[in-house]
Design a protein around this motif. Structure first.
Motif, PDB file in Angstrom:
ATOM      1  N   PRO A 118     -11.780  54.596   6.354  1.00 24.57           N
ATOM      2  CA  PRO A 118     -12.529  53.825   5.362  1.00 24.57           C
ATOM      3  C   PRO A 118     -12.756  54.527   4.027  1.00 24.57           C
ATOM      4  N   GLU A 119     -13.073  55.808   4.040  1.00 32.30           N
ATOM      5  CA  GLU A 119     -13.438  56.450   2.783  1.00 32.30           C
ATOM      6  C   GLU A 119     -12.273  56.548   1.792  1.00 32.30           C
ATOM      7  N   LEU A 122     -11.416  52.837   0.681  1.00 32.05           N
ATOM      8  CA  LEU A 122     -12.444  52.254  -0.175  1.00 32.05           C
ATOM      9  C   LEU A 122     -12.571  53.007  -1.495  1.00 32.05           C
ATOM     10  N   VAL A 150     -10.865  42.640   5.342  1.00 30.45           N
ATOM     11  CA  VAL A 150     -10.243  43.728   6.102  1.00 30.45           C
ATOM     12  C   VAL A 150      -9.498  43.145   7.296  1.00 30.45           C
ATOM     13  N   THR A 160     -19.889  44.891   8.788  1.00 30.42           N
ATOM     14  CA  THR A 160     -19.316  46.040   9.475  1.00 30.42           C
ATOM     15  C   THR A 160     -18.184  45.615  10.413  1.00 30.42           C
ATOM     16  N   TRP A 170     -12.812  52.925  11.366  1.00 32.22           N
ATOM     17  CA  TRP A 170     -13.593  51.895  10.686  1.00 32.22           C
ATOM     18  C   TRP A 170     -14.673  51.278  11.564  1.00 32.22           C
ATOM     19  N   ILE A 175     -19.595  49.247   5.386  1.00 28.14           N
ATOM     20  CA  ILE A 175     -18.854  49.023   4.140  1.00 28.14           C
ATOM     21  C   ILE A 175     -19.789  48.675   2.981  1.00 28.14           C
TER      22      ILE A 175
END
Length: 401
Positions: A118-119, A122, A150, A160, A170, A175
């Motif tokens: 995710p990081e 995103l 997503v 989420t 994830w 998020i």
């Protein structure tokens, strides 16, 4: 400013139904609005003043006079605010700035790997969004929200992902909280297939109130439009077709000793495995699309069979939901007519005559922009539509990165 404060300041609850009428893009006079709503002219005037003060409606010139001073018309002003829309797939990312009519004003895209976590994913999306917003020249106050799609199950009320099979790292990642570190606006997150359904419905089938969108790519899922509204189910997991067991009848030969999940039979990787097993090497959905364009009969037959397998499940959906339109999208929709032909072959055999009497089964028309458009529409509906769900994540308490 908190999320709830931003939402409350945008549209007064009693003015939202009036705005809903004007959002069709047709300018109207106060008299016409009073006739459509049954409200008094004085009430219409107060609510129009409220919407004008918010910048959501604007003068549209005078109507034709029937004697005396011609009446002034009012129109929806989609340029008054903007949204950020982000579409994240297994291997692609699209970021866009859109106005309140869903028109894409600025956009950017690139190949990504959702499996990177995710990081990093995103971070790219937010950096791109920040760059596009700066390019737009709009003040930050014009931004009313961010929509994100997503490729996995999402608990829509919290934004989420929940046990997403192709999104390692994830699961239960917050998020909205991560996005709030960059943008202090409401953040809505949904499964990408739901957003594709919203985009397809808005661009290609707005007159149809019942539509089923089936995405066939790395995974398989469906977005359900019923009564003109996206149906997410109790926890947001409606439309998970990939894990439905596919029954095999006399006309549909089994691929093994027993029935299997739809995703294991008709997804891009599943077709690639079937082709590799007969000596035609393939790994991804893109490989299958490339091979389909060669016209190899064995490849086309494998795709046709995948369409039949998909049709077995879609037929049940048609009997259960009675949609007017079934749209097949996703990367595998680019293989040509064989996939769709297989779906039609089985659906028209298995579904009831009444359910299929006026049924259209077709390819996606929205194409690569469908997901990001759906993300924009999700935010716009949430902000402007009085009947949209109001479940947004909790306001952010920490700003700045």
């Amino acid at each position: 400013m908190t999320d709830s404060a931003r939402e409350a300041s945008l549209v007064a609850p009693d003015a939202a139904p009036l705005l809903s009428i004007l959002r069709d893009g047709i300018p109207r006079t106060r008299a016409q609005l009073a006739e459509l709503t049954g409200l008094a002219r004085s009430t219409i005037a107060v609510r129009i003043d409220s919407l004008t003060a918010a910048g959501l409606v604007a003068p549209a010139g005078d109507d034709v006079s029937t004697g005396g001073r011609p009446p002034a018309r009012i129109r929806f002003n989609p340029d008054s605010r903007v949204v950020i829309a982000i579409d994240l797939g297994a291997t692609h990312g699209v970021v866009a700035i859109a106005d309140l009519a869903g028109t894409m004003l600025h956009s950017d895209s690139r190949r990504i790997q959702i499996s990177d976590g995710p990081e990093p994913v995103l971070d790219w999306a937010l950096a791109t969004a920040s760059g596009l917003f700066a390019e737009s020249g709009r003040p930050l106050g014009d931004l009313i929200g961010i929509g994100i799609g997503v490729p996995g199950p999402v608990e829509h009320s919290t934004g989420t992902p929940v046990n997403p099979p192709i999104m390692p790292g994830w699961d239960r990642f917050d998020i909205p909280a991560y996005v709030h570190r960059t943008f202090d606006v409401p953040v809505l997150v949904d499964n990408d297939v739901n957003l594709l359904a919203l985009g397809e419905h808005a661009t290609s089938w707005p007159e149809q109130s019942d539509l089923l969108f089936v995405k066939v790519a790395t995974g398989i899922g469906a977005g359900i439009i019923n009564g003109g509204r996206l149906q997410r189910g109790a926890q947001g997991s409606a439309g998970d077709l990939g894990h439905v067991r596919v029954p095999f009848g006399a006309e549909t030969p089994s691929h093994g000793a027993q029935d299997a999940d739809l995703e294991a039979l008709a997804s891009g990787p599943a077709i690639a495995r079937a082709l590799t097993a007969i000596g035609i090497p393939a790994t991804t959905s893109d490989d299958v699309v490339t091979l389909a364009r060669t016209g190899n009969p064995a490849v086309l037959q494998a795709i046709r069979q995948a369409g039949r397998d998909l049709g077995e499940v879609v037929a049940t959906c048609v009997n259960l939901l009675n949609p007017s339109v079934v749209v097949v999208g996703g990367s595998l929709s680019r293989v040509g007519e064989q996939l769709l032909a297989g779906v039609r072959e089985v659906v028209y055999q298995r579904s009831t005559p009444l359910a299929t009497q006026y049924l259209t089964i077709t390819h996606s028309r929205a194409g690569a922009t469908g997901g990001v458009l759906g993300a924009a529409i999700m935010v716009i509906q949430h902000a402007l539509d009085p009947d949209a769900d109001r479940h947004s994540p909790a306001p952010s308490r920490s700003l700045g990165r």
